[in-house]
Design an enzyme around this catalytic site. Structure first.
Site, short mmCIF file in Angstrom:
data_model
loop_
_atom_site.label_atom_id
_atom_site.label_comp_id
_atom_site.label_asym_id
_atom_site.label_seq_id
_atom_site.Cartn_x
_atom_site.Cartn_y
_atom_site.Cartn_z
N ASP A 305 -12.82 -118.61 -61.26
CA ASP A 305 -14.00 -117.85 -60.87
C ASP A 305 -14.55 -118.44 -59.57
O ASP A 305 -14.07 -119.49 -59.09
CB ASP A 305 -15.05 -117.88 -62.00
CG ASP A 305 -15.93 -116.64 -62.00
OD1 ASP A 305 -16.18 -116.06 -60.92
OD2 ASP A 305 -16.38 -116.23 -63.08
N GLU A 511 -25.59 -112.41 -64.21
CA GLU A 511 -25.25 -113.76 -64.62
C GLU A 511 -26.48 -114.58 -65.02
O GLU A 511 -27.33 -114.11 -65.78
CB GLU A 511 -24.40 -114.42 -63.53
CG GLU A 511 -23.10 -113.64 -63.26
CD GLU A 511 -22.17 -114.30 -62.26
OE1 GLU A 511 -22.18 -115.53 -62.12
OE2 GLU A 511 -21.42 -113.55 -61.60
#
Length: 632
Positions: A305, A511
């Protein structure tokens, strides 16, 4: 006879030169594995490490791409060629980058990736589909496959062949800021929704090798199953935190959708920021190499990521050399650096030269990356053109999105009490109606995070139809429509309204910014509900990425609809509110009474929700309402 004999050495020389010039990796008639082996044998260490490096477009210059042999570029959330960029702007940018990569010694094309998680969501005018939680409510894998196919066309229209989707997290706690990226708390629904993968990549041929990457052609894109593994199970729903469960639970709850993804030949897998029982997934060789690559026989490539390897240490980046060593050794093949590429490349080069990381591990990573590039036809078609520009926001795609909105809506209440006449569907010929709430005429709120910008935005951020727009297009021309974002009770009482539609919900987030311990509706949502519903017949439409606290207000409502984050096609909401289609959606998540109950998932002991997993009232166009409850 003398002349022909004299020619023989020259003919042999020309033959040997021709054989030396022949490069099997450039021969599209050769099997993929032959091409991979040939190209890998020609590559220097610098060229190999370059293939393992993915950098952000803002740091990608022709010199950087050529000098470091960069293998991949990405656009992060909101990273665009220019504001409101057209398909041509995107294609021209990607092609300029690609030309630099093709000018290197071996001419290995780079692969450009982007977060296309609910449509091509970075791109102005693109179709924005409902976020995954809404698609989970639809229980319709075929719909999700069609969404994948439409998304692939729009992504390809901008010259991009790689989408960081789907997210196959199993969100077990709605306090997590990424819960709307998860189809459901139930892994069986998430498994069913992996049908988006053949939508994105194309249908896998019969008898194709499980775990071997596949992309059908230029109308499809490389997909990415993420985030491996357990990202939806962190303690208290804290993003990037620790998932504390035993191996059996990990494999039975969070892993099954990966098996489905590999069966559908997903080409890449993104590793999770989170930890499992204290071990960072980006450093978990047991699961990445031991389980995913060896036991499941995944043959595509793994990717980190964004700055994922940096976060192996705390604080992030505090021992970057260790982070490089731990992540590559664990089995990460491509690293989403994304900015400090020279530091990553220098560290990895030194670690290989010092024999800390064996060349066999580098070769494995590069072999996997090249395999995907050959499978997808990137060597044969490295440059994009404008022939697909009309796919962006195409009418047919918007119709699929509108269908998805309709099927995602969950009717939680219909009538003040169980004995009352149902409120829905609404009349299109009411004399006067009120539309209220912060989310009624806000396309950005309706789309949520990961739209145009990383965290999302407020207002008219792209092309689409707000719920207010949709009401105006749906009701009879004789109906008077009054819009008041946050009216007081007196205004409503004196308005002589036939009914009101109140549209409230969460503001966009992504997020960690979306992590919430209280899950309350943002102000003035609660006061708008109480002012309006206390004074006239009302339907409340919730625009949220997850269940939120609503129990204190439900008794005042006549009807309640969970619309999740529906995206750009608001007419899907009015299609159902006004009875052109019936409500069919089922809760993909348990709707709690109080956050004190969390985490609470179907099958738990002492399961006592406000609305259980699988709940959803159904209607048809004649207005008949029935209770419907199902687990899958």
């Amino acid at each position: 006879m003398v002349a022909p004999l004299i020619l023989i050495p020259f003919l042999l020389l020309f033959a040997s030169i021709g054989e030396a010039d022949y490069m099997a990796y450039k021969d599209a008639t050769k099997p993929v594995e032959v091409r991979v082996k040939d190209l890998l044998s020609r590559m220097t260490l610098a060229e190999k490490i370059g293939q393992m490096t993915q950098i952000e477009r803002v740091v990608a210059t022709p010199d950087v791409l050529k000098n470091y042999y960069i293998g991949s570029i990405l656009s992060g959330g909101g990273s665009v060629p220019k504001e409101q960029a057209t398909a041509a702007d995107w294609v021209n940018m990607v092609n300029e980058f690609q030309k630099a990569c093709l000018s290197t010694r071996l001419g290995i094309p780079m692969i450009y990736g982007i977060d296309a998680v609910h449509g091509h969501n970075n791109v102005y005018n693109a179709t924005i589909f409902p976020h995954n939680v809404g698609l989970g409510a639809s229980r319709d894998p075929d719909l999700v496959k069609r969404i994948g196919a439409a998304t692939a066309l729009e992504v390809r229209a901008t010259g991009i062949p790689y989408a960081f989707a789907p997210c196959i997290a199993v969100c077990r706690d709605p306090r997590w800021g990424r819960c709307y990226e998860s189809y459901s708390e139930d892994h069986k629904i998430v498994q069913a929704m992996t049908e988006i993968i053949p939508g994105l990549q194309g249908d896998v041929p019969t008898n194709y090798t499980v775990g071997y990457p596949y992309v059908a052609g230029k109308n499809n894109v490389v997909a990415c199953a993420k985030h491996f593994v357990g990202d939806g199970g962190t303690q208290n729903g804290i993003n990037e935190n620790n998932t504390i469960i035993d191996r059996q639970e990990l494999l039975s709850i969070h892993m099954p959708a990966y098996l489905n993804s590999l069966a559908k030949s997903v080409s890449t897998v993104m590793i999770s920021y989170s930890s499992w029982n204290g071990v960072k997934m980006h450093a978990n060789g047991d699961l990445i190499t031991g389980y995913l690559k060896r036991q499941l026989r995944f043959k595509g490539f793994t990717i980190s990521d964004w700055e994922g390897i940096d976060r192996i240490t705390s604080p992030a980046g505090s021992n970057y050399t260790y982070s490089v060593q731990a992540s590559i050794t664990a089995g990460i093949d491509m690293v989403m650096v994304p900015n400090n590429y020279d530091m990553f490349i220098n560290n990895l080069t030194n670690l290989v030269n010092m024999n800390v990381i064996p060349m066999a591990r580098i070769n494995d990573a590069v072999r996997r990356i090249l395999r995907v590039k050959f499978v997808m036809g990137l060597f044969e078609n490295p440059l994009a053109d404008l022939s697909m520009a009309d796919q962006i926001g195409k009418k047919e795609h918007r119709e699929v999105a509108r269908e998805a909105v309709r099927k995602s809506l969950v009717l939680l209440k219909n009538g003040k009490s169980s004995n009352d006449v149902p409120v829905l569907p609404l009349s299109k010929k009411a004399p006067k109606i009120l539309i209220a709430g912060t989310h009624a005429d806000n396309l950005g709120y309706q789309c949520g995070g990961w739209t145009i910008e990383w965290q999302g935005l407020s207002g008219k951020i792209t092309s689409g139809t707000t719920i207010l727009d949709a009401v105006r297009a749906t009701v009879d021309p004789s109906t008077s429509i009054v819009f008041a974002e946050n009216p007081d009770a007196d205004f409503v009482k004196n308005g002589n309204f036939s009914y009101a539609i109140v549209v409230v919900g969460e503001h966009p987030y992504v997020e960690t910014a979306g992590d919430s311990l209280n899950l309350t509706l943002p102000d003035p949502g609660p006061s708008t509900i109480q002012s309006v519903c206390g004074a006239t017949k009302c339907v409340v439409v919730l625009i949220t990425g997850r269940p939120v606290v609503i129990e204190p207000y439900v008794s005042t409502m006549d009807a309640l609809v969970a619309a999740w984050l529906p995206g750009s096609e608001g007419q899907g909401v009015t299609d159902v509110l006004f009875g052109d289609y019936g409500f069919t959606g089922k809760l993909p998540r348990t709707w709690f009474k109080s956050v004190d109950q969390l985490p609470m998932n179907v099958g738990d002991p002492n399961y006592d929700p406000l609305y259980p997993f699988g709940f959803g009232l159904t209607t048809n166009s004649s207005g008949f309402t029935s209770f419907s409850f199902r687990i899958v």
